[in-house]
Design an enzyme around this catalytic site. Sequence first.
Site, PDB file in Angstrom:
ATOM      1  CG  HIS A   1       2.520  -3.970 -12.046  1.00 10.88           C
ATOM      2  ND1 HIS A   1       3.718  -3.620 -11.478  1.00 10.88           N
ATOM      3  CD2 HIS A   1       2.841  -4.791 -13.086  1.00 10.88           C
ATOM      4  CE1 HIS A   1       4.717  -4.183 -12.127  1.00 10.88           C
ATOM      5  NE2 HIS A   1       4.207  -4.899 -13.120  1.00 10.88           N
TER       6      HIS A   1
ATOM      7  CB  SER B   1       7.128  -4.963 -15.062  1.00 11.10           C
ATOM      8  OG  SER B   1       6.765  -5.941 -14.132  1.00 11.10           O
TER       9      SER B   1
ATOM     10  CG  ASP C   1       2.914  -2.196  -8.714  1.00  8.57           C
ATOM     11  OD1 ASP C   1       2.531  -3.370  -8.579  1.00  8.57           O
ATOM     12  OD2 ASP C   1       3.705  -1.838  -9.603  1.00  8.57           O
TER      13      ASP C   1
END
Length: 440
Positions: free
Chosen positions: A384, A250, A352
């Site tokens: 995600h 991320s 996501d």
Amino acid sequence: MESRLLVSPSLPPGGAAEDGKAAALTAAASLSSTSSLSVSVAEDANLERPLIRRALSAPSSGGSRRRRAAIDSSSASRLPSFRQDVEHAAAETYLITRLALTLLRYLGVGYRWITKFIALGCYALLLMPGFLQVGYYYFFSSQVRRSVVYGEQPRNRLDLYLPVNTDGLKPVVAFVTGGAWIIGYKAWGALLGRRLAERGIIVACIDYRNFPQGTISDMVKDASQGISFVCNNIESYGGDLNRIYLMGQSAGAHIAACALLDQAIGEAGEGESISWSVSQIKAYFGISGGYNMLNLVDHFHRRGLYRSIFLSIMEGEQSLRRFSPEVMVQGSRVRHAVSLLPRVILFHGKSDYSIPPDASKTFADALQSVGAQAESVLYEGKTHTDLFLQDPLRGGRDELLEDIVAVIYADDAVALANDGTARRLVPECMLKLACKISPF
């Protein structure tokens, strides 16, 4: 068209945008205490103090009294260690709480955040059985070396996850955790560290300054220093200097990519270089990352990471291009530095919503267009947090982990043949319900 690794699909807190908003509070529930390895070692040493051995060899009732006195002395000697454990736990709890409060102060309070906070609490509660087990491993396993110092800043620490088998030198993953650039923390990588260590891979989870303690340039600098420490010191922990891999998840994927590109530019003569080389990195793995901040700033704003906050993190709108690896690699001034980059593999879930999967695909395309070896790997139906939380908590053979291990052990058929099946940590019904109410 997306590209796929030639492996049999079968694994693994952090996150950008909404992941960052929630990760601190989630992890605070499961990782709220800590102790240093040196304290544990000291306690183990106290179990066989010479005084105890002398007491055990002494005869009669006098010997019994001396034995009791020795044991009492040993117990007393443990009190400072226990006190240090409590102090460490309090410090870690304070840090995580402060990160969460800082995030809430910047995001403000409103209907959106009240509903997300409630959803987050339910999400964390459903995954708590797994969090508690991972937390126990993190704080009490002898295979975890916590808070190894790599620099002068307060957050310049990293955690090491070491395999049980110490035969020969082991491959190494330097991992930069996510957290929306606001609540990133090294312990977020405990689940990944545990899973990879079980496969004979050393993992170094690198901590770094978060906003507002630092801005993006500070984060990239910290990450680069952490990578430098790994490249120059991991051999003393049993790591193979010829098999070092860089990974980020991320926001951590973005920070790690910036650090890697900055180092390549420095080595090409366009910037400042430090004490590690891009040539020491065999491959870069990006998990659910964002690499073009110009395209993501409005998306993050709609998701709740407001534009004003995000631009403050990125040091103003004028710096978005500077900290967008996808844009940077296409610039004529740095294209010659791209040839120095290692193999780049970008993993992303197609479902996501925190960071769109196109973020990885377009970065891979940009790298390929300038001659770099890059590919994107997209997972159908994955969100995600699926790749980083739900899937590894589910146990069994995890697709992401198997893809990563397949690259690391590409030349080691024996290691690839090892069973990668992990134990389930959370019941399936709770995982499915957590996915439905997840605020991410």
